[in-house]
Enzyme design. Structure first.
Site, short mmCIF file in Angstrom:
data_model
loop_
_atom_site.label_atom_id
_atom_site.label_comp_id
_atom_site.label_asym_id
_atom_site.label_seq_id
_atom_site.Cartn_x
_atom_site.Cartn_y
_atom_site.Cartn_z
N TRP A 151 -14.05 -14.62 52.97
CA TRP A 151 -12.74 -14.00 52.85
C TRP A 151 -12.28 -13.30 54.12
O TRP A 151 -11.18 -12.77 54.15
CB TRP A 151 -12.75 -12.99 51.70
CG TRP A 151 -14.01 -12.18 51.66
CD1 TRP A 151 -15.11 -12.40 50.87
CD2 TRP A 151 -14.35 -11.05 52.48
NE1 TRP A 151 -16.09 -11.48 51.15
CE2 TRP A 151 -15.65 -10.63 52.14
CE3 TRP A 151 -13.68 -10.34 53.48
CZ2 TRP A 151 -16.30 -9.56 52.74
CZ3 TRP A 151 -14.31 -9.26 54.10
CH2 TRP A 151 -15.61 -8.89 53.72
N ASN A 152 -13.11 -13.22 55.15
CA ASN A 152 -12.66 -12.45 56.33
C ASN A 152 -11.70 -13.26 57.21
O ASN A 152 -10.74 -12.73 57.75
CB ASN A 152 -13.84 -11.90 57.13
CG ASN A 152 -14.84 -12.95 57.54
OD1 ASN A 152 -14.92 -14.02 56.94
ND2 ASN A 152 -15.61 -12.68 58.57
N LYS A 175 -14.91 -24.91 49.06
CA LYS A 175 -14.76 -23.75 48.16
C LYS A 175 -14.50 -22.52 49.02
O LYS A 175 -15.42 -21.85 49.48
CB LYS A 175 -15.98 -23.51 47.27
CG LYS A 175 -15.62 -22.51 46.16
CD LYS A 175 -16.76 -21.67 45.68
CE LYS A 175 -17.13 -20.52 46.55
NZ LYS A 175 -16.11 -19.45 46.72
N PRO A 177 -12.81 -18.63 49.60
CA PRO A 177 -13.00 -17.45 48.76
C PRO A 177 -11.95 -17.34 47.66
O PRO A 177 -10.81 -17.77 47.83
CB PRO A 177 -12.87 -16.30 49.75
CG PRO A 177 -12.07 -16.85 50.87
CD PRO A 177 -12.43 -18.29 50.97
N GLU A 178 -12.35 -16.75 46.55
CA GLU A 178 -11.44 -16.56 45.42
C GLU A 178 -10.42 -15.47 45.72
O GLU A 178 -9.38 -15.37 45.07
CB GLU A 178 -12.24 -16.20 44.16
CG GLU A 178 -13.01 -17.36 43.55
CD GLU A 178 -14.09 -17.92 44.46
OE1 GLU A 178 -14.79 -17.14 45.13
OE2 GLU A 178 -14.24 -19.17 44.51
N SER A 229 -22.96 -14.13 54.00
CA SER A 229 -24.02 -13.16 54.26
C SER A 229 -25.40 -13.81 54.33
O SER A 229 -25.62 -14.91 53.81
CB SER A 229 -24.01 -12.09 53.15
OG SER A 229 -24.30 -12.69 51.92
N GLU A 250 -23.80 -20.16 58.94
CA GLU A 250 -23.22 -19.12 59.82
C GLU A 250 -23.32 -17.82 59.06
O GLU A 250 -22.50 -17.53 58.20
CB GLU A 250 -21.74 -19.43 60.10
CG GLU A 250 -21.47 -20.74 60.76
CD GLU A 250 -21.90 -20.76 62.21
OE1 GLU A 250 -22.28 -19.70 62.75
OE2 GLU A 250 -21.86 -21.85 62.80
N LEU A 251 -24.34 -17.03 59.38
CA LEU A 251 -24.60 -15.85 58.55
C LEU A 251 -24.21 -14.57 59.30
O LEU A 251 -23.42 -14.62 60.23
CB LEU A 251 -26.05 -15.87 58.09
CG LEU A 251 -26.45 -17.23 57.45
CD1 LEU A 251 -27.90 -17.24 57.04
CD2 LEU A 251 -25.56 -17.60 56.28
N CYS A 284 -17.89 -11.42 61.79
CA CYS A 284 -19.35 -11.54 61.98
C CYS A 284 -19.76 -11.32 63.43
O CYS A 284 -20.90 -10.96 63.69
CB CYS A 284 -19.84 -12.88 61.45
SG CYS A 284 -18.96 -14.27 62.14
P1 NAD Z 1 -21.68 -11.68 49.29
O1 NAD Z 1 -22.98 -11.74 49.99
O2 NAD Z 1 -21.70 -11.63 47.80
O3 NAD Z 1 -20.75 -12.91 49.67
C1 NAD Z 1 -20.55 -13.40 50.97
C2 NAD Z 1 -19.73 -14.69 50.83
O4 NAD Z 1 -20.50 -15.67 50.14
C3 NAD Z 1 -18.46 -14.54 49.98
O5 NAD Z 1 -17.46 -15.35 50.54
C4 NAD Z 1 -18.85 -15.05 48.60
O6 NAD Z 1 -17.77 -15.63 47.89
C5 NAD Z 1 -19.87 -16.11 48.94
N1 NAD Z 1 -20.91 -16.24 47.93
C6 NAD Z 1 -21.55 -15.27 47.27
N2 NAD Z 1 -22.49 -15.78 46.46
C7 NAD Z 1 -22.42 -17.11 46.60
C8 NAD Z 1 -23.13 -18.20 46.03
N3 NAD Z 1 -24.13 -18.01 45.16
N4 NAD Z 1 -22.79 -19.45 46.40
C9 NAD Z 1 -21.80 -19.67 47.30
N5 NAD Z 1 -21.10 -18.69 47.87
C10 NAD Z 1 -21.41 -17.42 47.54
O7 NAD Z 1 -20.97 -10.41 49.80
P2 NAD Z 1 -19.48 -9.96 50.03
O8 NAD Z 1 -19.33 -8.63 49.41
O9 NAD Z 1 -18.46 -11.00 49.72
O10 NAD Z 1 -19.56 -9.79 51.60
C11 NAD Z 1 -20.46 -8.80 52.10
C12 NAD Z 1 -21.27 -9.26 53.22
O11 NAD Z 1 -21.16 -10.64 53.50
C13 NAD Z 1 -20.81 -8.61 54.49
O12 NAD Z 1 -21.44 -7.38 54.63
C14 NAD Z 1 -21.19 -9.56 55.56
O13 NAD Z 1 -22.49 -9.30 56.00
C15 NAD Z 1 -21.22 -10.89 54.88
N6 NAD Z 1 -20.09 -11.74 55.27
C16 NAD Z 1 -20.24 -12.45 56.40
C17 NAD Z 1 -19.22 -13.26 56.82
C18 NAD Z 1 -19.33 -14.06 58.07
O14 NAD Z 1 -18.32 -14.39 58.67
N7 NAD Z 1 -20.54 -14.43 58.49
C19 NAD Z 1 -18.04 -13.32 56.08
C20 NAD Z 1 -17.92 -12.58 54.91
C21 NAD Z 1 -18.98 -11.79 54.50
#
Ligand code: NAD
Length: 475
Positions: A151-152, A175, A177-178, A229, A250-251, A284
């Site tokens: 979602w970022n 897929k 983000p929602e 993440s 890409e984490l 990120c």
């Molecule tokens: P999260 O770890 O729950 O989700 C991160 C992303 O993964 C979200 O887009 C979510 O929809 C997706 N996701 C979650 N569970 C999934 C699954 N089982 N299968 C497929 N997709 C799934 O956390 P969050 O609250 O959405 O984001 C928090 C952390 O995520 C941040 O602190 C950051 O570290 C990381 N993040 C990283 C990026 C990046 O560009 N690398 C982007 C967004 C979030």
């Protein structure tokens, strides 16, 4: 221009809306108000998408690369034509200032254009063989792709995957983000209008865990691409391992910035304070851990804090807003907890540190002399928080920069070319910015090492991740 709720799932050539499906509330992060209800895919929807993507792949891989490129250029044209509308949707549902949203949307067009052309150069190799014999290495599309993006940068990150996959001849189920369906669906409409067949590119939203388990378990999916993440990345890697599927991950990151005594200090302060708060720090590769050499530490910290205090925070649609709200309700509480932990352990709060009284705002925050025991020195804050610590020597700075399991991006500011080379060589990251934070563009590989993931997006390396090689030997 206003928000539209004209979105849904795009499966096998048609848009699917409510029709009794569970829904997810889409929230405006600047106000907290509910904008719409997004229909979520059922397992039957996903099965339909899987069957379609298998057919789509067979059809699309057979399309001549020049014809594919022409379609992708048309997609880029549509994105450019509709950029303003899509940017408003993006800001409304994600929060970033409208100028940043415009840049993000236009970057999508640039990616479609780049990969359309780059795919024409996927030559493979001819091996040296005795007279009359031939051996060639061909690049062929890996197969249907499941792509999960966060979602970022909702549209940019979806397009990075989609443009490269389509250019290589793969079909894709995306897929995104929602949280941000209107902007990603508007981009999908550009893909459709550009001429990509409805079984070649599809769009689903759903409960992330259900969708990823279901798609990755299917033998039809041959490649998984994920941005998000570290914990979720590890989880998806395990799911992909069961089917020995190729992955690009890409984490997270926790980017260090090394500020040396001999840098152009004004430039370092100005670029750092601007870049840190772009997209409210939800990036990120956001510069986060500022290691500053002792000779300029006090001046850098004071200059950075002074500029940070001037940042105008507000609704991303308002003229003059430099930083918008955070994207979802999870972020302000996570960041508040990290800031509280750091100050309780002795960090100085120079500015910021507070939540807004509506929406998901958090003020731009600068912490100096942050002890290594503070959680935020280890956990990626993924928000508007800058951390400052002094260092004495180059070796000490490198050791600090490399101390975490992350290895995505790192930056250094120095006017000494030899020092810049030494730093670039020693940093354990996939990307390094020297005297600049600009490290993401379509022709450059973007990706990390260590727990920040593997594989690249962008550049020929990014395209390669959608190919398998086949060696053909002729005697
Ligand atoms: P999260 O770890 O729950 O989700 C991160 C992303 O993964 C979200 O887009 C979510 O929809 C997706 N996701 C979650 N569970 C999934 C699954 N089982 N299968 C497929 N997709 C799934 O956390 P969050 O609250 O959405 O984001 C928090 C952390 O995520 C941040 O602190 C950051 O570290 C990381 N993040 C990283 C990026 C990046 O560009 N690398 C982007 C967004 C979030």
């Amino acid at each position: 221009m206003s928000y539209t709720t004209d979105f849904g799932l795009y499966i096998d050539g048609s848009w699917r809306t409510g029709e009794g499906r569970d829904t997810h509330s889409v929230i405006n992060p600047a106000t907290g108000e509910t904008l719409a209800e997004l229909p979520l895919a059922t397992t039957a929807d996903l099965d339909e998408a899987l069957a379609a993507t298998a057919k789509g792949f067979a059809q699309w891989r057979a399309v001549d690369v020049n014809a594919r490129a022409a379609i992708l250029h048309k997609v880029a044209d549509h994105i450019r034509e509709r950029a303003e509308t899509i940017a408003v949707l993006l800001t409304t549902e994600q929060g970033k200032p409208i100028a940043e949203a415009r840049t993000e949307v236009l970057s999508c067009a640039a990616q479609f254009d780049y990969f359309a052309e780059e795919a024409k150069r996927s030559y493979g190799r001819v091996l040296v063989r005795p007279k009359g014999q031939r051996a060639v290495v061909l690049k062929q599309p890996v197969g249907p792709v499941a792509a999960f993006s966060p979602w970022n940068f909702p549209v940019n990150l979806m397009c990075k995957k989609m443009a490269a996959a389509l250019a290589a001849g793969c079909s894709i189920i995306a897929k995104p983000p929602e949280e941000t369906p209107a902007s990603t669906s508007a981009i999908m409409q550009c893909v459709i209008d550009g001429g990509v067949p409805g079984n070649v590119a599809q769009l689903v939203y759903g409960v992330p865990d259900m969708v990823s388990r279901h798609l990755i378990a299917s033998p039809i999916i041959r490649k998984v691409s994920f941005t998000g993440s570290v914990p979720v990345g590890k989880h998806l890697l395990k799911l992909a391992a069961d089917g020995v599927k190729r992955t690009t991950m890409e984490l997270g990151g926790h980017a260090p910035v090394l500020i040396f005594d001999d840098c152009d200090l004004e430039k370092a302060i100005s670029l750092s304070a601007t870049t840190k708060f772009r997209n409210a720090g939800q990036v990120c590769i956001s510069p986060t851990r500022f290691y500053v050499q002792e000779g300029v530490y006090d001046r850098f910290v004071a200059g950075f804090a002074a500029r940070t205090k001037q940042i105008q925070v507000g609704n991303g649609l308002d003229a003059g807003t430099v930083m918008g709200p955070l994207a979802n309700a999870r972020r302000p509480s996570a960041i508040a907890a990290l800031v509280e932990d750091a100050t309780s352990k002795g960090a100085n709060l120079l500015t910021g540190g507070s939540r807004g009284n509506h929406g998901f705002f958090f003020t731009p925050t600068v912490l100096s002399d942050v002890p290594l025991s503070a959680k935020v020195m280890d956990d990626e804050p993924f928000g508007p928080v800058a951390l400052m610590r002094p260092f004495k020597t180059l070796d000490e700075a490198i050791e600090q920069a490399n101390r975490l399991p992350f290895g995505l991006a790192a930056y250094a500011f120095t006017e000494n070319a030899r020092q810049a080379n030494l730093v670039a060589d020693a940093l354990d990251t996939g990307m390094v910015g020297l005297n600049s934070f600009v490290i993401s563009m379509p022709d450059a590989p973007f990706g990390g090492v260590k727990e920040s993931g593997f594989g690249s997006e962008g550049g020929p390396e990014g395209l390669d991740s959608y190919y398998v090689t086949k060696a053909v030997h002729q005697y």
